[in-house]
Every structure is written in C-alpha cells, then in structure tokens.
Design a protein around this motif. Structure first.
Motif, short mmCIF file in Angstrom:
data_model
loop_
_atom_site.label_atom_id
_atom_site.label_comp_id
_atom_site.label_asym_id
_atom_site.label_seq_id
_atom_site.Cartn_x
_atom_site.Cartn_y
_atom_site.Cartn_z
N ARG A 20 36.54 73.41 15.68
CA ARG A 20 37.60 73.78 13.96
C ARG A 20 38.52 72.86 14.23
O ARG A 20 38.80 72.05 12.58
N GLY A 21 39.57 71.62 14.95
CA GLY A 21 40.95 71.30 14.66
C GLY A 21 40.29 69.62 14.72
O GLY A 21 40.58 69.22 13.03
N GLY A 22 39.07 69.93 14.54
CA GLY A 22 39.01 68.03 14.40
C GLY A 22 37.72 68.13 12.93
O GLY A 22 38.59 67.39 11.92
N PHE A 23 37.14 69.32 12.45
CA PHE A 23 36.60 69.90 11.28
C PHE A 23 38.19 69.82 9.82
O PHE A 23 37.92 69.36 9.09
N ARG A 24 38.97 70.09 11.22
CA ARG A 24 40.07 70.20 9.47
C ARG A 24 40.97 69.07 9.63
O ARG A 24 41.20 68.74 8.64
N MET A 25 41.01 68.49 10.57
CA MET A 25 41.26 66.92 10.49
C MET A 25 40.28 65.88 9.44
O MET A 25 41.03 65.39 8.17
N ILE A 26 39.64 65.75 9.83
CA ILE A 26 38.64 65.49 8.51
C ILE A 26 38.49 65.35 7.67
O ILE A 26 38.53 64.77 6.25
N LEU A 27 38.12 67.33 7.28
CA LEU A 27 38.27 67.55 5.07
C LEU A 27 40.21 67.17 5.29
O LEU A 27 40.12 66.63 3.86
N GLY A 28 40.76 67.62 5.69
CA GLY A 28 42.61 67.61 5.17
C GLY A 28 42.21 66.34 5.33
O GLY A 28 42.71 65.10 4.15
N ALA A 29 41.78 65.26 5.66
CA ALA A 29 42.08 62.77 5.44
C ALA A 29 42.05 63.46 3.88
O ALA A 29 41.20 62.59 3.36
N ALA A 30 40.24 64.13 3.47
CA ALA A 30 39.58 63.21 2.70
C ALA A 30 40.42 64.42 1.47
O ALA A 30 39.35 64.96 0.18
N GLY A 31 41.06 65.26 1.49
CA GLY A 31 41.81 66.02 0.70
C GLY A 31 41.28 67.32 0.48
O GLY A 31 41.57 67.98 -0.77
N ILE A 32 40.71 67.62 1.29
CA ILE A 32 39.86 69.08 1.33
C ILE A 32 40.77 69.93 2.13
O ILE A 32 40.82 70.05 3.20
N PRO A 33 41.31 71.38 1.20
CA PRO A 33 42.05 71.96 1.53
C PRO A 33 41.76 73.10 3.22
O PRO A 33 40.08 73.75 2.52
#
Length: 223
Positions: A20-33
């Motif tokens: 979960r944390g890894g995916f959250r970080m990846i999406l957040g870096a792409a501007g996806i909340p």
C-alpha cells in the motif's frame, strides 16, 4: 480549449502495508491522490462507499473478506457504479483474476508492475479502457473460461461491423489500433464499442473480451 481531466482518486486495498505504501508513493509522485487505504475486503468496501473513488487497486487474497467478494459488493452498490477496479495479483494465471474480470473488474496488474505501468493503468481504466495484456488474457481464457456461452446478450443482435469490432477488441486492440485496422475514425470506433456494450448488457470492454471468448467468437491463439 479543453480543460485537462482531474486526476483520478484512488483507494488501495491490500493486506500488506508495504505494498500500500509503495503504491501510494508512486501515485502521489504522479499527482494522483490516494484517498484511502484498506487492509481487507470489508474495509475496502467501506472506504469506497465513503470516498467514492474513481479507481480501486484491489488485492484478491485478503483476510476477513477477499477482494473478489469486495469487488462484487462495490460494483453492486450505487457508490461503486462508476468505480473502476484493478485487480492486484502475484500470479498472472490466477483463476480468481478471471472470475473478477467476469463480474466487472476493469483489468489486472501483477504486483511487480513498474511505477510507469501503474500510473498508466490507473489513468487508462479511469477513461473507461480495458487493462488486459493480450497474451495473458488468452492464457487466462484458455485455462479458466467455462465451455458455455456467458449469460449476456445474444451476439446475433450485433451488426457484421460490430462483430468485427468485437473480434478485434478481444485481441486487446486499443481504440486507436481498431481505428487504424478498420480505416475508421476513433470517434466512430468509440460509437461501435458503446453500441456493442449496450446491446449485450455489458459493463465495459473487459466483459466484452471475456464474452467474445466464452461464446466462441474468437479463441486463444487466433490472430
């Protein structure tokens, strides 16, 4: 000038906090909340009902309630009517993935997906497209598809052109690829796809692909 589409809002459901944390970080870096996380299926359903996200990243094997049942409940709810679900799996030939696709999931990803592929997948399904690698889809269908027609509309309701579009769609072609193959505009292809889904009572392109195989319109390994 057309306004840019808002970033898709995402819920991540996986019993592993690191995933979960890894995916959250990846999406957040792409501007996806990422609006919420869930550690099991029951929590995933609750978070979707609360936040009404555009996309859910759903693990299948979770405690309390698995991702399959959670997917069923979400897609049957009013809050989940416009939600797109991407199934997460560590296996590219998991029978539960096939079942998830038949009940309305919009595609699946292996958990070792690259950051670029994850971001692209979330954006793709949010736009209503299918997330199916043709080679993996063919293997899934061959191994797990039942040998009887699916319980949807009769293919005889489709025009010859619509049948042709469905055959190509089942091979995993995008709208742009379909347009090039058939010498049509992308807008015309989108109209054909929409009519196919409407006539057959299908949720999206994924269910259309499954139906094409289950009814024998196309078969694994066909060009």
């Amino acid at each position: 000038m057309t306004e840019p589409a808002a970033a898709p809002r995402v819920v991540i459901a996986d019993d592993q906090a690191l995933v979960r944390g890894g995916f959250r970080m990846i999406l957040g870096a792409a501007g996806i909340p990422v609006v919420a996380e869930a550690a099991d299926g029951a929590q995933a359903v609750a978070e979707v009902l609360k936040h009404r996200p555009d996309v859910v990243l759903m693990d299948i094997r979770m405690p309390e309630m698995d991702g399959l049942e959670a997917t069923r409940r979400i897609l049957a709810s009013q809050a989940g009517a416009d939600c797109r679900i991407i199934i997460l799996t560590t296996f590219d030939l998991d029978q539960y993935v096939y079942t998830a696709l038949t009940i309305g999931a919009s595609g699946f990803l292996l958990k070792d997906v690259s950051p670029e592929q994850l971001v692209a997948a979330v954006r793709l399904v949010r736009e209503g497209d299918a997330l199916l690698a043709p080679s993996i889809t063919h293997r899934l269908i061959k191994q797990f598809a039942p040998r009887q027609p699916a319980g949807h509309g009769d293919l005889s309701e489709l025009t010859p052109r619509e049948l042709e579009v469905l055959r190509l769609l089942a091979r995993g072609l995008s709208n742009a690829e379909l347009a090039a193959q058939l010498t049509l505009s992308e807008a015309t292809v989108k109209t054909h796809v929409a009519r196919i889904l409407s006539k057959l009572g299908l949720r999206d392109r994924v269910q259309a692909v499954v139906l094409a195989y289950e009814t024998g319109l196309t078969a694994p390994g066909q060009d």
